[in-house]
Structures are given as C-alpha cells and as structure tokens.
Motif scaffolding. Structure first.
Motif, PDB file in Angstrom:
ATOM      1  N   SER A 160       0.931  -1.191   0.129  1.00 36.25           N
ATOM      2  CA  SER A 160      -0.066  -0.184   0.035  1.00 36.25           C
ATOM      3  C   SER A 160       0.865   1.304  -0.068  1.00 36.25           C
ATOM      4  O   SER A 160       2.073   1.260   0.486  1.00 36.25           O
ATOM      5  CB  SER A 160      -0.806   0.000   1.289  1.00 36.25           C
ATOM      6  OG  SER A 160      -0.176   0.137   2.503  1.00 36.25           O
ATOM      7  N   GLY A 161       0.122   2.468  -0.259  1.00 34.28           N
ATOM      8  CA  GLY A 161       0.890   3.673  -0.270  1.00 34.28           C
ATOM      9  C   GLY A 161       1.521   4.000   1.125  1.00 34.28           C
ATOM     10  O   GLY A 161       2.722   4.423   1.227  1.00 34.28           O
ATOM     11  N   GLY A 162       0.821   3.577   2.137  1.00 35.27           N
ATOM     12  CA  GLY A 162       1.431   3.851   3.539  1.00 35.27           C
ATOM     13  C   GLY A 162       2.813   2.963   4.044  1.00 35.27           C
ATOM     14  O   GLY A 162       3.726   3.425   4.382  1.00 35.27           O
ATOM     15  N   MET A 163       2.637   1.937   3.176  1.00 34.47           N
ATOM     16  CA  MET A 163       3.738   0.925   3.589  1.00 34.47           C
ATOM     17  C   MET A 163       4.823   1.322   2.633  1.00 34.47           C
ATOM     18  O   MET A 163       6.242   1.222   2.966  1.00 34.47           O
ATOM     19  CB  MET A 163       3.325  -0.521   2.885  1.00 34.47           C
ATOM     20  CG  MET A 163       2.328  -1.268   3.891  1.00 34.47           C
ATOM     21  SD  MET A 163       1.929  -2.929   3.302  1.00 34.47           S
ATOM     22  CE  MET A 163       1.265  -3.569   4.651  1.00 34.47           C
ATOM     23  N   LYS A 164       4.953   1.883   1.382  1.00 34.50           N
ATOM     24  CA  LYS A 164       5.679   2.197   0.512  1.00 34.50           C
ATOM     25  C   LYS A 164       6.543   3.513   1.423  1.00 34.50           C
ATOM     26  O   LYS A 164       7.786   3.620   1.348  1.00 34.50           O
ATOM     27  CB  LYS A 164       5.152   3.002  -0.772  1.00 34.50           C
ATOM     28  CG  LYS A 164       4.752   1.745  -1.648  1.00 34.50           C
ATOM     29  CD  LYS A 164       4.023   2.542  -2.948  1.00 34.50           C
ATOM     30  CE  LYS A 164       3.409   1.294  -3.563  1.00 34.50           C
ATOM     31  NZ  LYS A 164       2.413   1.906  -4.816  1.00 34.50           N
ATOM     32  N   GLN A 165       5.583   4.430   1.946  1.00 37.57           N
ATOM     33  CA  GLN A 165       6.219   5.552   2.606  1.00 37.57           C
ATOM     34  C   GLN A 165       7.097   5.029   3.870  1.00 37.57           C
ATOM     35  O   GLN A 165       8.200   5.657   4.200  1.00 37.57           O
ATOM     36  CB  GLN A 165       5.143   6.503   3.155  1.00 37.57           C
ATOM     37  CG  GLN A 165       5.673   7.957   3.300  1.00 37.57           C
ATOM     38  CD  GLN A 165       6.044   8.676   1.814  1.00 37.57           C
ATOM     39  OE1 GLN A 165       6.427   7.867   1.086  1.00 37.57           O
ATOM     40  NE2 GLN A 165       6.060   9.799   1.774  1.00 37.57           N
ATOM     41  N   ARG A 166       6.668   3.912   4.421  1.00 35.08           N
ATOM     42  CA  ARG A 166       7.410   3.402   5.585  1.00 35.08           C
ATOM     43  C   ARG A 166       8.930   3.041   5.018  1.00 35.08           C
ATOM     44  O   ARG A 166       9.750   3.018   5.733  1.00 35.08           O
ATOM     45  CB  ARG A 166       6.664   2.265   6.117  1.00 35.08           C
ATOM     46  CG  ARG A 166       5.515   2.655   7.082  1.00 35.08           C
ATOM     47  CD  ARG A 166       4.874   1.308   7.889  1.00 35.08           C
ATOM     48  NE  ARG A 166       3.786   1.834   8.431  1.00 35.08           N
ATOM     49  CZ  ARG A 166       3.203   0.760   9.238  1.00 35.08           C
ATOM     50  NH1 ARG A 166       3.807  -0.224   9.846  1.00 35.08           N
ATOM     51  NH2 ARG A 166       1.839   1.179   9.918  1.00 35.08           N
ATOM     52  N   VAL A 167       8.782   2.252   3.995  1.00 31.66           N
ATOM     53  CA  VAL A 167      10.046   1.603   3.243  1.00 31.66           C
ATOM     54  C   VAL A 167      10.782   2.596   2.902  1.00 31.66           C
ATOM     55  O   VAL A 167      12.170   2.960   3.050  1.00 31.66           O
ATOM     56  CB  VAL A 167       9.920   1.061   2.062  1.00 31.66           C
ATOM     57  CG1 VAL A 167      11.096   0.686   1.461  1.00 31.66           C
ATOM     58  CG2 VAL A 167       9.029  -0.280   2.575  1.00 31.66           C
ATOM     59  N   GLY A 168      10.509   3.923   2.448  1.00 34.08           N
ATOM     60  CA  GLY A 168      11.257   5.276   2.246  1.00 34.08           C
ATOM     61  C   GLY A 168      11.880   5.889   3.492  1.00 34.08           C
ATOM     62  O   GLY A 168      12.885   6.193   3.401  1.00 34.08           O
ATOM     63  N   ILE A 169      11.105   5.776   4.424  1.00 32.41           N
ATOM     64  CA  ILE A 169      11.572   6.224   5.798  1.00 32.41           C
ATOM     65  C   ILE A 169      12.769   5.336   6.312  1.00 32.41           C
ATOM     66  O   ILE A 169      13.953   5.810   6.771  1.00 32.41           O
ATOM     67  CB  ILE A 169      10.544   6.416   6.903  1.00 32.41           C
ATOM     68  CG1 ILE A 169       9.416   7.438   6.485  1.00 32.41           C
ATOM     69  CG2 ILE A 169      11.162   6.751   8.166  1.00 32.41           C
ATOM     70  CD1 ILE A 169       8.364   7.404   7.194  1.00 32.41           C
ATOM     71  N   ALA A 170      12.417   3.839   6.050  1.00 29.32           N
ATOM     72  CA  ALA A 170      13.636   3.034   6.612  1.00 29.32           C
ATOM     73  C   ALA A 170      14.846   3.240   5.748  1.00 29.32           C
ATOM     74  O   ALA A 170      15.840   3.115   6.245  1.00 29.32           O
ATOM     75  CB  ALA A 170      12.817   1.696   6.248  1.00 29.32           C
ATOM     76  N   ARG A 171      14.750   3.496   4.329  1.00 36.06           N
ATOM     77  CA  ARG A 171      15.825   3.672   3.451  1.00 36.06           C
ATOM     78  C   ARG A 171      16.620   4.939   4.015  1.00 36.06           C
ATOM     79  O   ARG A 171      17.887   4.514   4.139  1.00 36.06           O
ATOM     80  CB  ARG A 171      15.340   4.001   2.029  1.00 36.06           C
ATOM     81  CG  ARG A 171      16.590   4.112   1.293  1.00 36.06           C
ATOM     82  CD  ARG A 171      16.001   4.246  -0.426  1.00 36.06           C
ATOM     83  NE  ARG A 171      14.841   5.349  -0.432  1.00 36.06           N
ATOM     84  CZ  ARG A 171      14.363   5.516  -1.482  1.00 36.06           C
ATOM     85  NH1 ARG A 171      14.316   4.592  -2.623  1.00 36.06           N
ATOM     86  NH2 ARG A 171      13.369   6.602  -1.504  1.00 36.06           N
ATOM     87  N   ALA A 172      15.916   6.003   4.641  1.00 33.24           N
ATOM     88  CA  ALA A 172      16.684   7.006   4.984  1.00 33.24           C
ATOM     89  C   ALA A 172      17.391   6.778   6.425  1.00 33.24           C
ATOM     90  O   ALA A 172      18.481   7.173   6.491  1.00 33.24           O
ATOM     91  CB  ALA A 172      15.707   8.309   5.318  1.00 33.24           C
ATOM     92  N   LEU A 173      16.640   6.164   7.088  1.00 31.95           N
ATOM     93  CA  LEU A 173      17.106   5.776   8.730  1.00 31.95           C
ATOM     94  C   LEU A 173      18.253   5.023   8.459  1.00 31.95           C
ATOM     95  O   LEU A 173      19.163   4.936   9.481  1.00 31.95           O
ATOM     96  CB  LEU A 173      15.858   5.207   9.436  1.00 31.95           C
ATOM     97  CG  LEU A 173      14.917   6.207   9.820  1.00 31.95           C
ATOM     98  CD1 LEU A 173      13.746   5.571  10.608  1.00 31.95           C
ATOM     99  CD2 LEU A 173      15.388   7.373  10.654  1.00 31.95           C
ATOM    100  N   ALA A 174      18.337   3.966   7.558  1.00 36.62           N
ATOM    101  CA  ALA A 174      19.170   2.858   7.403  1.00 36.62           C
ATOM    102  C   ALA A 174      20.741   3.469   7.377  1.00 36.62           C
ATOM    103  O   ALA A 174      21.547   2.953   7.646  1.00 36.62           O
ATOM    104  CB  ALA A 174      18.873   1.753   6.370  1.00 36.62           C
TER     105      ALA A 174
END
Length: 268
Positions: free
Chosen positions: A142-156
């Motif tokens: 979902s869109g919300g899940m995609k945004q979480r992955v985007g946040i995870a990528r930045a935090l990683a």
C-alpha cells in the motif's frame, strides 16, 4: 537535555533563473536548529518550504549566504542528511529489502561485512514495522507501506539529519495519523534531528519542537517561529483538548490566515 546547534543557516537567498527572468524564491533566511530537535516548516504553497529543505539537503546551492551542518559547510548532498520525499521514490523493480539495502551499500559498503550490511537493512525495516514485507515489490504494498520503506531507507544510512518533504501528504487521514504516531516513536528511539515540510497545522503541532512559519512568496522569508512546549511522549487523543496544544494551533492558524494568509495578501 542540553542541545548543541547542529544546522546553521546564515542569510541564505535563493534566486532561480527562468525563461521569464529571475525569480526570487527565498530572502534573508536565518535559522539555527539544535541537535535532536524536530522542526516543522509551514506556509502557503509557493512560500519556498521545499526550496529551503532542498538547500539543507544540498540538492540546491544558495544564490548567496551559507548553510552549515555539524560545523561543516553544506556543499552538496551527503549521507549525513537523509531525505524522505512526498513520493516514496522507490525503485519499482527492486524489493523493499533491496531498496533499503542499496542505500546501505552506498554508505557502508567497503567498511562493513555483508552480514553487517544485511543486519542494518533488516533493522531499518523492522524499525518501521515492515519486516514482514522484505521480499515484496512496491506495486505489491500500500501507499502507507511504501512511505514506511522510504523512511526506512533514509534511517538505514544513520543520517545526522532526517529531512522530510510532506512525507504523509498523499496518504488518507487514517494512514497519515498512524505513520505520524510511528514517526514520533522512531524519533524518540533514534534521537534524530528532523526538519519536515508540512501543510498540516495539526501535524506540525503534534510532531515538532518548533514551527517555522514562512511568509508568502515571492522572496519569502521566515515570518515567525513558534515553540511547542508539549512534553514527550505525545498522545494525539490526550492532546486534542490540551490548552497548550490548542494555543499553538491557533497561533499557526492566525499566522497563516490572518497575518500572512489570504486576507493579508488581499490587503497588501
């Protein structure tokens, strides 16, 4: 907690050269942001919020003035400043794991073993509750899940500063509220310094320590800065009728719609 100034913006100006001539987007921007502080940038469309964020990210260079992060001049993009866009910007042919791992490899590759890189990637996905979707591609979530992955990528990348450009703006109200609550928890755990662009007054008050309110463009500048003296952790339900929350919300609304809003523009 004693905080040290982490980002220092000094007399920054931004002028774009266009086919119709020069466009003065930002003028006389002076702002200091402390380490571990959460700052929201808010204002009407065209007030230069995203332009200011891009200057901090190093995606744009100021026409004059300077920007400093951790005592170093910002002269371009760097892994110490992670960016989360309104569009998740995930590569569609890669899985969630691969999207995050790509960023981890770019920052830590050659310094750490493959197992360490794998652990960093999985830890980042778990941090945003996306460990269950590691092998799924963006079109499968979902869109919300995609945004979480985007946040995870930045935090990683373990950035010193997390920059967010309306990260929840395209999501439905329920998903947006859920991710705002998740972001509060993540920031509490990581003690990240965060600068976020938003149009949402309630989002700004709920999340931030200070709200930077921009005047209308062109040649926009910082109109007012409001401190948000709400204790953390914050609970949106408990804050709904909190007098301090309501006062902060009213101050931002007054600025946007009275002092620098539609009425102000018409009077000018």
């Amino acid at each position: 907690m004693v905080m040290t100034q982490f980002i220092d913006i000094q007399n920054a100006e931004m002028v774009f050269n266009t086919k119709k001539g020069s466009f003065h987007a930002l003028r006389e921007i002076n702002l200091g942001i402390d380490k571990g502080e959460f700052v929201a940038l808010i204002g009407h469309s065209g007030c230069g919020k995203s332009t200011l964020l891009n200057l901090i990210a190093g995606l744009l260079m100021p026409s004059s003035g300077g920007l400093i992060c951790d005592n170093k001049e910002i002269a371009g993009p760097g892994p110490e400043r992670g960016m989360v866009f309104q569009n998740h910007s995930l590569l569609p042919w890669l899985t969630c794991y691969q999207n995050v791992h790509l960023a981890v490899e770019r920052v830590f590759g050659g310094k750490e073993s493959k197992e360490q890189l794998k652990k960093r990637t999985n830890d980042a996905l778990e941090l945003v509750n996306m460990g269950h979707a590691t092998h799924k591609r963006p079109n499968e979530i979902s869109g919300g899940m995609k945004q979480r992955v985007g946040i995870a990528r930045a935090l990683a990348m373990e950035p010193k500063v997390l920059l967010m450009d309306e990260p929840f703006g395209a999501l439905d109200a329920l998903t947006r509220a859920h991710l705002q609550d998740e972001l509060l928890k993540i920031v509490a755990r990581t003690q990240s310094t965060v600068v976020m662009v938003t149009h949402d007054v309630d989002e700004a008050v709920l999340l931030s320590d200070r709200i930077v309110m921009m005047t209308n463009g062109p040649a926009a500048t910082i109109g007012e800065i409001l401190s948000v003296p709400l204790a953390r952790p914050r609970n949106r339900v408990e804050l709904a009728e909190d007098p301090t929350y309501m006062h902060c919300r009213k101050e931002v609304l007054d600025f946007l719609y009275t002092r620098h809003g539609v009425g102000h523009k018409q009077a000018a």
